[in-house]
Design a protein around this motif. Structure first.
Motif, PDB file in Angstrom:
ATOM      1  N   ASP B 234       0.837  -1.193   0.000  1.00 26.70           N
ATOM      2  CA  ASP B 234       0.000   0.000   0.000  1.00 26.70           C
ATOM      3  C   ASP B 234       0.879   1.254   0.000  1.00 26.70           C
ATOM      4  OD1 ASP B 234      -1.581   2.172   0.644  1.00 26.70           O
ATOM      5  OD2 ASP B 234      -2.977   0.960   1.810  1.00 26.70           O
ATOM      6  N   THR B 236       0.257   4.319   0.428  1.00 30.35           N
ATOM      7  CA  THR B 236       0.014   5.272   1.511  1.00 30.35           C
ATOM      8  C   THR B 236       0.783   4.856   2.759  1.00 30.35           C
ATOM      9  OG1 THR B 236      -2.209   5.357   0.600  1.00 30.35           O
ATOM     10  CG2 THR B 236      -1.842   6.541   2.633  1.00 30.35           C
ATOM     11  N   PRO B 254       2.297   7.103  -3.313  1.00 30.84           N
ATOM     12  CA  PRO B 254       0.965   7.303  -3.898  1.00 30.84           C
ATOM     13  C   PRO B 254       1.063   8.340  -5.023  1.00 30.84           C
ATOM     14  CG  PRO B 254       0.975   7.745  -1.518  1.00 30.84           C
ATOM     15  CD  PRO B 254       2.390   7.594  -1.940  1.00 30.84           C
ATOM     16  N   GLN B 256      -0.866  10.241  -6.565  1.00 32.12           N
ATOM     17  CA  GLN B 256      -1.558  11.516  -6.447  1.00 32.12           C
ATOM     18  C   GLN B 256      -0.859  12.470  -5.485  1.00 32.12           C
ATOM     19  OE1 GLN B 256      -2.648   8.608  -5.432  1.00 32.12           O
ATOM     20  NE2 GLN B 256      -3.568   8.706  -3.407  1.00 32.12           N
ATOM     21  N   GLN B 257       0.042  11.920  -4.666  1.00 33.96           N
ATOM     22  CA  GLN B 257       0.729  12.802  -3.726  1.00 33.96           C
ATOM     23  C   GLN B 257       2.108  13.223  -4.209  1.00 33.96           C
ATOM     24  OE1 GLN B 257       0.520  11.979   0.428  1.00 33.96           O
ATOM     25  NE2 GLN B 257      -1.315  10.732   0.223  1.00 33.96           N
ATOM     26  N   ALA B 306      -6.051  13.417 -21.195  1.00 34.11           N
ATOM     27  CA  ALA B 306      -6.978  13.082 -20.107  1.00 34.11           C
ATOM     28  C   ALA B 306      -6.618  11.743 -19.484  1.00 34.11           C
ATOM     29  CB  ALA B 306      -8.417  13.059 -20.622  1.00 34.11           C
ATOM     30  N   LYS B 309      -3.541  12.187 -17.367  1.00 35.74           N
ATOM     31  CA  LYS B 309      -3.820  12.947 -16.153  1.00 35.74           C
ATOM     32  C   LYS B 309      -4.498  12.049 -15.117  1.00 35.74           C
ATOM     33  CE  LYS B 309      -5.739  17.320 -14.645  1.00 35.74           C
ATOM     34  NZ  LYS B 309      -6.696  18.379 -14.905  1.00 35.74           N
ATOM     35  N   ALA B 310      -5.435  11.255 -15.580  1.00 31.40           N
ATOM     36  CA  ALA B 310      -6.160  10.397 -14.645  1.00 31.40           C
ATOM     37  C   ALA B 310      -5.265   9.272 -14.125  1.00 31.40           C
ATOM     38  CB  ALA B 310      -7.393   9.801 -15.328  1.00 31.40           C
ATOM     39  N   PHE B 313      -1.602  11.360 -12.788  1.00 33.88           N
ATOM     40  CA  PHE B 313      -1.623  12.672 -12.123  1.00 33.88           C
ATOM     41  C   PHE B 313      -0.540  13.597 -12.663  1.00 33.88           C
ATOM     42  CE2 PHE B 313      -3.619   9.646  -9.409  1.00 33.88           C
ATOM     43  CZ  PHE B 313      -4.772  10.298  -9.013  1.00 33.88           C
ATOM     44  N   ASN B 363      -5.364  -5.760 -11.933  1.00 34.05           N
ATOM     45  CA  ASN B 363      -5.179  -5.106 -10.633  1.00 34.05           C
ATOM     46  C   ASN B 363      -3.707  -4.927 -10.286  1.00 34.05           C
ATOM     47  OD1 ASN B 363      -7.878  -4.922  -9.839  1.00 34.05           O
ATOM     48  ND2 ASN B 363      -7.896  -7.110  -9.389  1.00 34.05           N
ATOM     49  N   VAL B 369      -6.454  -0.025 -14.666  1.00 31.31           N
ATOM     50  CA  VAL B 369      -7.871  -0.034 -14.302  1.00 31.31           C
ATOM     51  C   VAL B 369      -8.420   1.395 -14.370  1.00 31.31           C
ATOM     52  CG1 VAL B 369      -9.545  -0.683 -12.555  1.00 31.31           C
ATOM     53  CG2 VAL B 369      -7.454  -2.005 -12.797  1.00 31.31           C
ATOM     54  N   THR B 370      -7.641   2.331 -13.876  1.00 30.25           N
ATOM     55  CA  THR B 370      -8.057   3.736 -13.923  1.00 30.25           C
ATOM     56  C   THR B 370      -8.157   4.207 -15.367  1.00 30.25           C
ATOM     57  OG1 THR B 370      -6.812   4.050 -11.891  1.00 30.25           O
ATOM     58  CG2 THR B 370      -7.526   6.029 -13.031  1.00 30.25           C
ATOM     59  N   GLN B 373     -11.134   3.105 -17.468  1.00 29.94           N
ATOM     60  CA  GLN B 373     -12.413   3.779 -17.257  1.00 29.94           C
ATOM     61  C   GLN B 373     -12.492   5.075 -18.056  1.00 29.94           C
ATOM     62  OE1 GLN B 373     -13.834   3.528 -13.084  1.00 29.94           O
ATOM     63  NE2 GLN B 373     -11.930   2.448 -12.721  1.00 29.94           N
ATOM     64  N   VAL B 374     -11.339   5.737 -18.178  1.00 29.77           N
ATOM     65  CA  VAL B 374     -11.309   6.949 -18.996  1.00 29.77           C
ATOM     66  C   VAL B 374     -11.458   6.573 -20.471  1.00 29.77           C
ATOM     67  CG1 VAL B 374      -9.999   9.021 -19.553  1.00 29.77           C
ATOM     68  CG2 VAL B 374      -9.808   8.010 -17.278  1.00 29.77           C
ATOM     69  N   THR B 390     -11.362  -6.830 -15.362  1.00 37.47           N
ATOM     70  CA  THR B 390     -10.228  -6.680 -14.456  1.00 37.47           C
ATOM     71  C   THR B 390      -9.832  -8.047 -13.926  1.00 37.47           C
ATOM     72  OG1 THR B 390     -11.256  -4.612 -13.782  1.00 37.47           O
ATOM     73  CG2 THR B 390      -9.360  -5.335 -12.518  1.00 37.47           C
TER      74      THR B 390
END
Lengths: 296, 511
Positions: B234, B236, B254, B256-257, B306, B309-310, B313, B363, B369-370, B373-374, B390
């Motif tokens: 993980d 995080t 992570p 996004q961070q 896009a 970015k998704a 990040f 996974n 996976v992200t 979806q886009v 998935t």
């Protein structure tokens, strides 16, 4: 026949009155009504499409435009939580339906016929019962492949033994009653006796068990989809949303908070109503609460 | 399972020699002022998962190579600019006809158990890969024979000129020099013996891998006493451990961070463009994806900005070809602008409407996976319904191998030479051409470029290959990600490498 019908109507009135008197049960019932409305009409009621990806709007905090904020793909969290309610309800109803039908049938036969059939069926149930609920569900999904349908089947199988046990316990006492012997003596067939005389008299604990199991089925579904074994993206499910929001707890609390709150409220509501039902229908029924605890 | 994972992970690692080349700095903070045993400290490194095994020739997991990079050596190794530099071989000569390469080995190299590393070990290692058809056998595709003419000399004879031979022999630790006794005892899977700066002391499954400094190391001795790898899946948690001091280094941040972390200075986080690329592949053995117009329509329907970015990040560069901008082989070519009308028109031409496309993701790599979806929402706009599947990675690889997919998204990590970027994936005989692309022109160019010794001509051939592959939408390329890693302020002398090789030999730890 007519006497039985009247009796049932009286019981229904009694239940409704009791629910009205109990503020917790009333609250629970109201939450369930809202849940059902949202579950049935979610796609129409939702303010945005669940898969309207807009990465320029990603991770917006709650606002008037997006009361629950937006997720990491810029989708409206409120809409996704609403549409996911249908999944939860669907899984809850179908899986408990499977458990009820299969479990009650097995329990009925086991309890009514006793003997070797009872032994075989109930020992099989014991084996299933011995597994931790989630572990068994995960194993079943692993075999069948992830998805909504397999999640429903898995949860249904997992909750079958408890219905079998509750049913059998009730049947064991009812089958010794005079009216059952009377039916046997006038030559009624076994199936007719089970349907007409035994089942109606063990309905109360089954109703209570159903209501409580719904809560745990929904929780199990959330757990499965959290593990990626339930509904597949991009379709929303509360557990999956919780999983996806996990990485964002520090920067975007709303991703995990709202689906989490939805799971919490739903499970709580089913439990409150289930408890109230038990108090009304079956104050002496201890095995239900014991069984419930052992599945938690 | 090995193949793609290997691919993914594979080329990701590399070398030891850069000690001399790149990282001369490394001002070790020497607290005691003298170099007594135990003064260097043990670096705690958190990696995202557990290696499947530690045999460098057999593993295909990047997690394994994160460890093995510090345990093994190759004949040559890439420096910070991915140019091949001496490692176990100090020099090499090439015959006039480019078919015979003679490598001279370094004096006095020993394995960590003290036994000498000789030319015989090199021959044994390479023949093991070739004879047992291991993951990297394809890197020896043009090799006719390998011989040890004396303990210090290895002669490689080729069937055809191989301009990228050095990259094949040293690109990463999957072609490391192993010890015969270690292989034959079977211990190599848990306690491998190499000649690198550290040696495996203990591998406790599910918990950690401990390395100790190899005092027989031929290069400058590492400052650290050892490295302890733990497995933290993980990101995080990994970041929290890094902040809390339980961990000194991690690459599992992570995403996004990361932008915010790059601005801070504690922990130190650095990000560099990697040589990885991520792509969408359409199964050309299935209709209607055999139609180039359908594939091009999908390429036009995608908004790569896009998706990037998704999925990342912003920690990636959009690219419509495979090779990233920082490579000498980069070819600027971007014919697909995001154009819904163009996409619809192409689908009309192909006579396709109401298409439902299966998109297989895993996974193991959550960004697929992200991104899926886009991609699904973008293709919906041109009338294609995407069903995302998935899977766990083992199953994903099975489905890929069996050709049971309409499309999939995945990445290739750590490739260096253009041959690695294109041949296995796009040659009609390519071992990773699961999407069944076949273009005789591309086959011819790939075969030609493989043996072209004139660098300018070779570059030009690969540009033609790249253009054709993009035009045919064999792979629909999406982006080149950055590689971000973080370490505590106690750590000095570490550099993030574009090939994701994790090298701790020049690192020092202040206490």
């Amino acid at each position: 026949m007519s006497e039985q019908t009247i009796n049932h109507e009286g019981q229904l009135r009694r239940v409704l009155a009791a629910l009205r008197r109990d503020p917790l049960a009333l609250t629970g019932s109201l939450v369930l009504v809202v849940l059902v409305v949202v579950g049935v009409g979610g796609s129409w009621l939702a303010p945005s499409g669940i898969n309207e990806v807009n990465v320029d709007q990603m991770l917006q905090p709650p606002s008037w435009a997006h009361p629950f904020g937006t997720d990491e793909l810029g989708r409206d969290v409120l809409s996704r939580v609403m549409v996911a309610a249908r999944v939860s309800l669907q899984v809850g109803l179908v899986s408990v339906g499977i458990a009820l039908v299969v479990g009650a049938t097995l329990g009925l036969f086991a309890g009514y016929y006793r003997g070797w059939l009872d032994n075989v069926l109930m020992r099989c149930m014991d084996v299933l019962f011995a597994f931790p609920v989630l572990l068994l569900a995960v194993a079943i999904v692993a075999v069948l492949g992830p998805g909504l349908v397999t999640a429903m089947v898995a949860i249904g199988v997992v909750y079958t033994p408890i219905f079998a046990r509750v049913t059998r316990a009730g049947v064991l006492s009812v089958r010794e009653q005079v009216f059952v012997r009377a039916a046997v003596s006038v030559g009624a067939s076994d199936l007719r006796i089970m349907r007409r005389h035994v089942l109606p008299n063990i309905a109360a604990p089954l109703i209570v068990q159903t209501s409580l199991s719904l809560a745990f089925a929904i929780l199990s579904e959330a757990a499965l989809s959290f593990l990626g074994l339930g509904v597949q993206p991009p379709d929303p499910a509360w557990g999956r949303m919780l999983f996806d929001g996990r990485g964002f707890v520090t920067d975007a609390w709303w991703l995990g908070f709202f689906p989490g709150a939805a799971i919490f409220l739903t499970v709580l509501a089913f439990n409150l109503v289930g408890d109230a039902l038990r108090d009304v229908l079956d104050p002496r029924q201890l095995t239900v609460s014991e069984a419930r605890r052992s599945t938690a | 399972m090995s193949r793609t994972r290997f691919r993914l992970a594979g080329a990701t690692i590399a070398l030891m020699l850069a000690a001399a080349a790149g990282c001369s700095g490394g001002e070790g903070v020497d607290v005691d002022g003298n170099d007594t045993a135990g003064a260097g400290g043990v670096l705690n490194a958190a990696i995202g998962g557990e290696p499947d095994q530690l045999d460098p020739h057999k593993t295909s997991a990047y997690y394994s190579f994160q460890v093995l990079e510090n345990v093994f050596d190759t004949l040559v190794e890439p420096d910070a600019n991915l140019e091949m530099k001496p490692s176990l071989a100090t020099e090499w000569t090439t015959s006039e006809d480019q078919l015979t390469w003679t490598f001279t080995l370094r004096e006095g190299v020993k394995f960590s158990d003290g036994s000498p590393l000789t030319a015989e070990d090199v021959v044994y290692s390479y023949n093991r890969i070739i004879d047992e058809k291991l993951n990297n056998a394809y890197k020896f595709g043009t090799v006719k024979s390998i011989e040890a003419t004396d303990p210090k000399t290895v002669v490689v004879t080729l069937n055809a000129p191989t301009p990228n031979l050095l990259a094949n022999l040293g690109g990463f630790k999957g072609v490391a020099i192993v010890q015969k006794a270690n292989v034959e005892s079977g211990e190599i899977t848990t306690k491998p013996v190499g000649s690198g700066p550290f040696a495996v002391e203990n591998y406790s499954s599910g918990d950690s891998i401990r390395l100790v400094r190899n005092d027989n190391y031929w290069g400058e001795k590492p400052k650290l006493d050892g490295v302890r790898y733990t497995f933290v899946s993980d990101p995080t948690v990994a970041l929290q451990n890094l902040r809390g001091g339980e961990v000194h280094w991690t690459d599992n941040l992570p995403p996004q961070q990361v932008p915010a972390l790059l601005d801070g200075d504690d922990p130190t986080v650095q990000s560099v463009p990697s040589t990885d690329y991520w792509y969408l592949a359409l199964n050309q053995a299935r209709k209607p994806y055999d139609d180039v117009n359908v594939r091009r329509a999908i390429a036009f329907a995608l908004d790569r900005e896009a998706i990037t970015k998704a999925a990342k990040f912003g920690l990636a560069t959009v690219n419509q070809t495979a090779i990233p901008q920082n490579s000498a082989f980069y070819y600027e070519y971007a014919p697909y602008t995001h154009d819904v009308n163009q996409a619809k028109q192409l689908l009309d031409q192909a006579g396709v409407n109401g298409l439902t496309m299966d998109l297989m993701v895993t996974n193991e790599y959550p960004e697929t996976v992200t991104a899926a979806q886009v991609i699904a929402s973008q293709l919906e706009a041109v009338g294609i319904t995407v069903e995302i599947r998935t899977l766990d990675f083992a199953q994903w690889l099975d489905e890929q191998g069996a050709g049971k997919f309409d499309s999939f998204m995945l990445g290739w990590l750590g490739n260096i030479d253009p041959d690695e970027f294109y041949y296995a994936q796009h040659h009609s005989d390519g071992t990773f051409n699961f999407h069944e692309y076949a273009n005789p022109n591309v086959d011819r160019l790939l075969d030609q470029a493989r043996t072209e010794t004139d660098q300018a001509a070779r570059k030009q051939q690969y540009e033609q290959v790249a253009k054709q592959i993009v035009d045919d939408a064999s792979y629909i390329y999406l982006y080149n990600p950055d590689v971000a890693q973080g370490w505590s302020k106690q750590v000095s002398g570490y550099e993030v490498r574009t090939d994701r090789a994790i090298r701790f030999r020049d690192v020092a730890l202040a206490r």
